[in-house]
Scaffold this active site. Structure first.
Site, short mmCIF file in Angstrom:
data_model
loop_
_atom_site.label_atom_id
_atom_site.label_comp_id
_atom_site.label_asym_id
_atom_site.label_seq_id
_atom_site.Cartn_x
_atom_site.Cartn_y
_atom_site.Cartn_z
N PRO A 326 49.40 56.21 -39.63
CA PRO A 326 50.31 56.58 -38.53
C PRO A 326 49.90 56.03 -37.16
CG PRO A 326 49.79 58.47 -39.90
CD PRO A 326 48.87 57.38 -40.33
N GLY A 327 48.64 55.64 -37.00
CA GLY A 327 48.21 55.11 -35.71
C GLY A 327 48.20 56.17 -34.64
N ARG A 328 48.84 55.86 -33.50
CA ARG A 328 48.83 56.77 -32.35
C ARG A 328 49.62 58.05 -32.58
NH1 ARG A 328 51.09 52.98 -28.13
NH2 ARG A 328 50.46 51.48 -29.71
N ARG A 369 46.56 51.20 -20.13
CA ARG A 369 47.71 50.75 -20.90
C ARG A 369 48.88 50.31 -20.03
NH1 ARG A 369 50.53 53.41 -23.72
NH2 ARG A 369 50.99 51.88 -25.35
N TYR A 373 49.71 46.73 -21.17
CA TYR A 373 50.87 46.61 -22.04
C TYR A 373 52.19 46.89 -21.34
CZ TYR A 373 47.41 47.03 -25.82
OH TYR A 373 46.33 46.86 -26.66
N CYS A 400 40.35 49.53 -6.88
CA CYS A 400 40.64 48.47 -5.92
C CYS A 400 41.46 47.36 -6.60
CB CYS A 400 39.33 47.92 -5.35
SG CYS A 400 39.57 46.87 -3.91
N TYR A 430 44.38 55.59 -27.31
CA TYR A 430 44.07 54.35 -26.61
C TYR A 430 43.85 54.51 -25.11
CZ TYR A 430 45.75 52.70 -31.07
OH TYR A 430 45.92 52.52 -32.41
#
Length: 473
Positions: A326-328, A369, A373, A400, A430
Site C-alpha cells: 500500500p505504500g503511503r 515534499r 514533488y 533560508c 516520507y
C-alpha cells in the site's frame, strides 16, 4: 514543474488559489478524509487527537512535532490486511507489505508484525530496525536497486522471506554471498513493465527509462529468470512490479498484471518452473487536499483480485500467491505535523488578491515534499476556533530558501497571529523519512497519541546531536 523564464513568481500556481480550493464557508471545518480517525475539535475549538488537545501536546513535546494517531495507524494497517485477504480468499489469500521507507521506527515495525503484515525494507538500516523490533525474517522483503554485500549478507543471515533483485550485477552478488553462507537465497525479480503511472515523474517507477528493475523489452527479464534458475544458491520465487506511487485508480495495474503474468507463464512453459508468488506493488494514493479521492482497502483488494484472476485466466495459469504494497496509504493519513506560527505577512497579488505568508518553526527540513514533488497539503488553525473570514494563505518555513514552502495554498482565518498553532495533515509518509538537518535545524520528534496520553516514538534531535557528528580535530 512551477518554473518560468521570467522568474518563479510568474509561474503557474503562484497567483490565486487553485481551482480545487474554494473559500470555505467555515474556516474551522475539518475535511474528514484528510485527518486521522480520532481528530476532532473540542468544545474550546482546539484540535484534538487521541483524546489530547493540540495546546497540551505543544506544551508537552514542543513544536514542530509529528503527531501520530496510533489508533488510526493500526486500524488502517488491519483494514489493508483484512480487505486484501478477503478479496483474494478464493485464491488462498494474499499478503500485504508495509513500506518501511514511508516511515519506520522500532514501535511501528513491532505494530506491523503484531498486526500480521509483512515489512518491506530497502536498506541495511531499515533491516536493522526490523531486527530490533523482532520482526521475523520470513515476513520481511528486502528491496533496493544497489544492495551492498553487507546488506545482502545481513538479509540472508536474518532469513528474509525474499530479496527483490534489480540487476544482473546484483544477482551475481546475491549468488556469491549465498554460496559463502551455504544458503539458498529466495529471489524475486523486479520487472519494468513499461506502464506510465499517472503520478509525478519522480515517483513513476515502471517506465523504461529509469533505474529500477529488469525490462521486459529486449527480453532482459526473461534472461534474469534464466540466470536465477541456473544458480543452485538462488531460488526464483516470482516477479515483482511497481508502477509508481500516489495512485488513485487500478487501471494501470491491468497492463502490469498482464505483462508480468505473461512472463510468469513463459517461465513455466520454457523452464518447467512455476513461480509461487507475484508482487504487484501498490503505491496507493491518499487525500492530501480536497482534490484527492482515494479508494478504500476493500475496494483496492476487490479490484486487484478481479484483475489478477482475469489476466491469469487469459494466460492459462493458476493465480500465484499475490502480494500488495500500500505504500503511503497506511502511514500517511495517520499523522499530522504541529507547528507554531512565528510571523505573518500579507502581500498583494495581481487583481487585488491578497495572500498571508504564515511562517512556522519548521519547514523543508521536516517536509521537503512540497519542494521536491510539488506536493499539495492542507492545514488548519489548531489551538483555537476563529470567527475571522478566510484568507488565502501560504505556510512557509524558517529556512533560508524561497522554495521553503510547507502548504502552497490554503484558507486560514484572517486573524492568524504569532503564537498560534498550525496543523498540517497527511505528513506520516516520507516527511520524517526524508527529513534533513538543513540550516543545522534539529529534526522534530515523532509522538503517538492514544487514549488521552502521548508517548515518544522518535525523540527530538538536539544541537548536541548535530555537534556529535562534527569531528573537530
Amino acid at each position: 514543474m512551477r518554473a518560468h523564464e521570467a522568474g518563479a513568481l510568474h509561474a503557474e500556481g503562484y497567483g490565486g488559489p487553485p481551482q480545487w480550493l474554494p473559500a470555505p464557508d467555515d474556516v474551522n471545518d475539518l475535511l474528514e478524509p484528510l485527518w486521522p480517525r480520532t481528530v476532532r475539535r473540542d468544545e474550546r475549538g482546539r484540535l484534538e487527537v487521541g483524546g489530547i488537545d493540540a495546546v497540551t501536546l505543544a506544551a508537552q513535546v514542543g513544536t514542530p512535532a509529528y503527531v501520530l494517531d496510533e489508533d488510526d495507524f493500526r486500524t488502517r494497517a488491519r483494514a489493508f490486511r483484512d480487505g486484501v485477504a478477503e478479496a483474494f480468499a478464493r485464491f488462498g489469500g494474499a499478503d500485504v507489505y508495509y513500506a518501511g521507507k514511508a516511515f519506520l521506527c522500532t514501535s511501528v515495525a513491532r505494530w506491523i508484525a503484531e498486526d500480521g503484515l509483512g515489512l518491506d525494507v530497502c536498506s541495511g538500516g531499515e533491516l536493522a530496525v526490523a531486527q530490533r523490533a523482532g520482526v521475523p525474517g520470513a515476513r520481511i522483503e528486502m528491496h533496493g536497486n544497489n544492495k551492498s554485500r553487507g546488506e545482502i549478507e545481513a538479509a540472508l543471515r536474518h532469513g528474509v522471506g525474499r530479496i527483490v533483485a534489480d540487476s544482473f550485477d546484483e544477482l551475481d552478488r546475491i549468488a556469491s554471498v549465498a554460496a559463502e553462507l551455504d544458503v539458498v537465497a529466495p529471489v524475486m525479480l523486479r520487472v519494468t513493465v513499461g506502464v506510465e503511472a499517472h503520478t509525478h515523474e519522480y515517483i513513476a517507477t515502471a517506465h523504461e527509462d529509469q533505474k529500477f528493475g529488469f525490462s521486459l523489452a529486449g527480453g532482459h527479464a526473461d534472461k534474469a529468470a534464466e540466470r536465477v534458475l541456473a544458480e543452485p544458491t538462488m531460488t526464483l520465487l516470482g516477479f515483482h512490479s511497481h508502477i509508481g506511487s500516489q495512485i488513485f485508480e487500478t487501471a494501470g495495474f491491468e497492463v502490469a498484471a498482464r505483462r508480468v503474468l505473461g512472463l510468469h507463464a513463459r517461465v513455466a512453459r520454457d523452464h518447467g518452473h512455476v513461480c509461487p508468488e507475484l508482487d504487484l506493488g501498490g503505491g496507493f494514493g491518499i487525500a492530501y487536499t480536497s482534490e484527492h479521492h482515494p479508494l478504500t482497502p476493500a475496494q483496492i483488494g476487490a479490484q486487484m483480485a478481479d484483475i489478477v484472476e482475469r489476466e491469469a485466466r487469459a494466460e492459462g495459469v493458476e493465480v500465484p500467491r499475490v502480494s500488495l504494497e500500500p505504500g503511503r496509504a497506511i502511514a500517511g493519513p495517520s499523522t499530522f505535523t504541529l507547528y507554531e506560527v512565528g510571523t505573518v505577512k500579507e502581500v498583494e497579488l495581481d487583481g487585488g488578491l491578497r495572500r498571508a505568508y504564515v511562517s512556522v518553526d519548521g519547514g523543508m527540513s521536516d517536509n521537503v515534499r512540497t519542494a521536491l514533488y510539488e506536493a499539495d497539503y492542507s492545514c488548519t488553525l489548531a489551538n483555537r476556533a476563529s470567527d475571522a473570514p478566510p484568507m488565502l494563505s501560504r505556510v512557509v518555513g524558517k529556512h533560508c530558501e524561497s522554495g521553503d514552502v510547507v502548504v502552497m495554498d490554503e484558507y486560514l482565518p484572517a486573524d492568524v497571529r504569532p503564537g498560534d498553532l498550525i496543523a498540517v495533515p497527511g505528513t506520516g509518509a516520507y516527511c520524517r523519512a526524508l527529513s534533513s538537518q538543513y540550516n543545522h535545524v534539529p529534526r522534530p520528534p515523532v509522538v503517538a497519541a492514544a487514549d488521552g496520553r502521548v508517548r515518544t516514538l522518535v525523540r527530538r534531535e538536539t544541537v548536541a546531536d548535530l555537534l556529535a557528528l562534527d569531528v573537530d580535530e
